[in-house]
Write a protein that holds these residues in place. Sequence first.
Motif, PDB file in Angstrom:
ATOM      1  N   ALA A 273      98.883 -59.501  37.982  1.00 23.08           N
ATOM      2  CA  ALA A 273      99.750 -59.473  36.793  1.00 23.08           C
ATOM      3  C   ALA A 273      99.855 -58.046  36.244  1.00 23.08           C
ATOM      4  CB  ALA A 273      99.189 -60.413  35.727  1.00 23.08           C
TER       5      ALA A 273
ATOM      6  N   GLY B 268     104.834 -60.238  34.323  1.00 27.95           N
ATOM      7  CA  GLY B 268     103.478 -59.727  34.521  1.00 27.95           C
ATOM      8  C   GLY B 268     102.701 -59.698  33.217  1.00 27.95           C
ATOM      9  N   LEU B 269     103.362 -59.240  32.142  1.00 31.42           N
ATOM     10  CA  LEU B 269     102.691 -59.177  30.830  1.00 31.42           C
ATOM     11  C   LEU B 269     102.341 -60.581  30.319  1.00 31.42           C
ATOM     12  CD1 LEU B 269     104.679 -56.383  28.966  1.00 31.42           C
ATOM     13  CD2 LEU B 269     102.290 -56.332  29.687  1.00 31.42           C
TER      14      LEU B 269
ATOM     15  N   ALA C  36      95.066 -72.153  35.106  1.00 35.49           N
ATOM     16  CA  ALA C  36      94.583 -72.118  36.494  1.00 35.49           C
ATOM     17  C   ALA C  36      95.726 -72.447  37.459  1.00 35.49           C
ATOM     18  CB  ALA C  36      93.436 -73.114  36.671  1.00 35.49           C
TER      19      ALA C  36
ATOM     20  N   MET D 109      89.593 -70.932  29.257  1.00 35.45           N
ATOM     21  CA  MET D 109      90.887 -71.040  29.933  1.00 35.45           C
ATOM     22  C   MET D 109      91.137 -72.505  30.308  1.00 35.45           C
ATOM     23  SD  MET D 109      92.075 -69.698  33.595  1.00 35.45           S
ATOM     24  CE  MET D 109      91.461 -68.066  33.526  1.00 35.45           C
ATOM     25  N   ASP D 110      92.380 -72.965  30.160  1.00 36.74           N
ATOM     26  CA  ASP D 110      92.656 -74.357  30.484  1.00 36.74           C
ATOM     27  C   ASP D 110      93.161 -74.490  31.922  1.00 36.74           C
ATOM     28  OD1 ASP D 110      95.085 -73.210  30.223  1.00 36.74           O
ATOM     29  OD2 ASP D 110      95.792 -74.444  28.576  1.00 36.74           O
ATOM     30  N   ARG D 111      93.305 -75.744  32.350  1.00 34.91           N
ATOM     31  CA  ARG D 111      93.728 -76.007  33.730  1.00 34.91           C
ATOM     32  C   ARG D 111      95.176 -75.558  33.946  1.00 34.91           C
ATOM     33  NH1 ARG D 111      89.923 -75.640  36.762  1.00 34.91           N
ATOM     34  NH2 ARG D 111      91.324 -76.255  38.420  1.00 34.91           N
TER      35      ARG D 111
ATOM     36  N   ALA E 179     108.322 -57.031  34.874  1.00 38.55           N
ATOM     37  CA  ALA E 179     107.332 -56.479  33.933  1.00 38.55           C
ATOM     38  C   ALA E 179     106.972 -57.507  32.859  1.00 38.55           C
ATOM     39  CB  ALA E 179     107.887 -55.213  33.287  1.00 38.55           C
TER      40      ALA E 179
ATOM     41  N   TRP F 163     101.872 -63.242  32.086  1.00 42.24           N
ATOM     42  CA  TRP F 163     100.802 -63.754  32.957  1.00 42.24           C
ATOM     43  C   TRP F 163      99.447 -63.192  32.504  1.00 42.24           C
ATOM     44  CZ3 TRP F 163     100.741 -62.912  39.016  1.00 42.24           C
ATOM     45  CH2 TRP F 163      99.826 -63.790  39.581  1.00 42.24           C
ATOM     46  N   LEU F 164      99.454 -61.912  32.112  1.00 46.30           N
ATOM     47  CA  LEU F 164      98.205 -61.292  31.637  1.00 46.30           C
ATOM     48  C   LEU F 164      97.744 -61.943  30.329  1.00 46.30           C
ATOM     49  CD1 LEU F 164      98.344 -57.409  31.954  1.00 46.30           C
ATOM     50  CD2 LEU F 164      96.645 -58.950  32.886  1.00 46.30           C
TER      51      LEU F 164
ATOM     52  N   LEU G 256     100.141 -66.269  42.109  1.00 50.00           N
ATOM     53  CA  LEU G 256      99.606 -65.632  43.325  1.00 50.00           C
ATOM     54  C   LEU G 256     100.427 -66.049  44.544  1.00 50.00           C
ATOM     55  CD1 LEU G 256      95.750 -66.008  42.731  1.00 50.00           C
ATOM     56  CD2 LEU G 256      97.097 -63.920  42.634  1.00 50.00           C
ATOM     57  N   LEU G 257     100.825 -67.331  44.573  1.00 49.25           N
ATOM     58  CA  LEU G 257     101.613 -67.821  45.715  1.00 49.25           C
ATOM     59  C   LEU G 257     102.965 -67.104  45.795  1.00 49.25           C
ATOM     60  CD1 LEU G 257     101.851 -69.934  48.012  1.00 49.25           C
ATOM     61  CD2 LEU G 257     102.952 -71.437  46.366  1.00 49.25           C
TER      62      LEU G 257
ATOM     63  N   ASN H 102      98.037 -69.485  37.559  1.00 49.01           N
ATOM     64  CA  ASN H 102      97.482 -68.407  38.387  1.00 49.01           C
ATOM     65  C   ASN H 102      97.787 -68.651  39.861  1.00 49.01           C
ATOM     66  OD1 ASN H 102      96.439 -67.115  36.225  1.00 49.01           O
ATOM     67  ND2 ASN H 102      94.320 -67.722  36.559  1.00 49.01           N
ATOM     68  N   ARG H 103      97.588 -69.896  40.286  1.00 55.60           N
ATOM     69  CA  ARG H 103      97.845 -70.209  41.703  1.00 55.60           C
ATOM     70  C   ARG H 103      99.322 -70.023  42.040  1.00 55.60           C
ATOM     71  NH1 ARG H 103      93.815 -72.640  44.417  1.00 55.60           N
ATOM     72  NH2 ARG H 103      91.990 -73.087  43.153  1.00 55.60           N
TER      73      ARG H 103
ATOM     74  N   ALA I 234     103.257 -55.790  35.982  1.00 51.36           N
ATOM     75  CA  ALA I 234     103.697 -55.245  34.693  1.00 51.36           C
ATOM     76  C   ALA I 234     103.901 -53.730  34.792  1.00 51.36           C
ATOM     77  CB  ALA I 234     102.673 -55.576  33.608  1.00 51.36           C
TER      78      ALA I 234
ATOM     79  N   GLN J 296      95.928 -65.402  30.176  1.00 51.97           N
ATOM     80  CA  GLN J 296      94.551 -65.501  30.674  1.00 51.97           C
ATOM     81  C   GLN J 296      93.583 -65.770  29.526  1.00 51.97           C
ATOM     82  OE1 GLN J 296      94.029 -65.587  33.981  1.00 51.97           O
ATOM     83  NE2 GLN J 296      96.235 -65.268  34.126  1.00 51.97           N
TER      84      GLN J 296
ATOM     85  N   ALA K  23      95.865 -68.675  46.840  1.00 58.10           N
ATOM     86  CA  ALA K  23      96.557 -69.647  45.986  1.00 58.10           C
ATOM     87  C   ALA K  23      96.429 -71.065  46.528  1.00 58.10           C
ATOM     88  CB  ALA K  23      98.029 -69.275  45.868  1.00 58.10           C
TER      89      ALA K  23
END
Lengths: 185, 195
Positions: free
Chosen positions: A25, B77-78, B6, B1-3, B74, B80-81, B13-14, B9-10, A29, B84, A88
């Motif tokens: 991430a 990405g932000l 999670a 962090m909740d499910r 961007a 997603w950060l 990443l995928l 995140n997967r 960004a 967390q 993943a």
Amino acid sequence: MTSAADRAAVHAFRPRRTLPAVLTAALLAVIGTLVAIAVISGALGSPARWIPYKGLLAWASATPWQDPALLVGAAIVTLLGIWLIVLALRPGRPGMVPLHTGDPESIMGMRRRSFARSLAHAAEEVMGIDRAKVTIGDHRADVTAHTRLHDTGELAEEVRQAVTQRLESFDAIGGYAVRVNIRGK
Amino acid sequence: MDRKTARGNRLGLLLTGLALTALGLFTLLRGFRLLPQSIAPAGEPLAGGPVRQLFGSQGAWLWWLVALAAIVIALLGLRWLFVQGRSESLGVLKLAAGPGGVTRADPGAIADAVAKDIQSNPDVVSAHVRLVGPSAHPGVRLRLVADEHTRIGELRAHLGDVAFSHARQALTTDHLPAVTRVTLARRSPPRRTVT
């Protein structure tokens, strides 16, 4: 057969991939921001000074697709992509050992280290065992027990029984096969 | 962090993995002459004739499209950060609502009461309880440190029959999903003071 509660327990303790997610991430960004600044400032007629436009254009104009350095870079990018896909899709090893609770609304897990240490203590309670170490694998508990005894004939079976008994008291989901390795002096 | 995070995140990443793999594979295929040379020649520079032509003729809006795509990436990405750090913790607990008003409770106070209930078991060294989820369907997250010689069956029964049962009564709910994380530890011997 696994029940819905068991499946929920296994899911609850799966790794959340936080570190690779944070790194990816942050990279997205940063790269997105840099590209946006470069393109917008260029399009508005006042390109950012710290971006080497000419150098980049010269490199892209002179480097063919078959350039060896480019191909090495592409191979690294492909491997990185495949690694992220695997990360993943693979469930990963849970940090906790899920335990049965008998209550469909209640999920319980024990820290893997605590689980292994407790099984090791069970092995150490067997007469003749000085110290023991347990490694937890996928539904397997490998016990390495040290003894000073010369006659170790029945010892492995006694350790196996002690560890199995402790495992039964934990009632872990999926069950664990016990393998014992006795080491003497 | 909740499910939910999670799962996010997967998915993230995928998608990133698929994009990188596609980009890398395309470059490798083109560089090793595995694509038709009439369409994608390996000897052509990265910023060759067709690319320059495209950005030359359509440059005005194509660059803005690239900028838009970069901004979207961007922002994603932000976001997603930031997720967390998303917490499932319950802010305010509404116990009952009627014409006379709404009964609210402090989730922290109820969590402390549940933790005390759990610590009444002599095998429990420490317990940290958090109430999570929406107010209408609260849940419990419990971090428990128990004595390494504890009988886990008895601890399980204490949690289910006493602690969670009391928590259900306090929260006036029949359903209280609970996730318990147990750590076993050696209990330090009680300190003795000689006077």
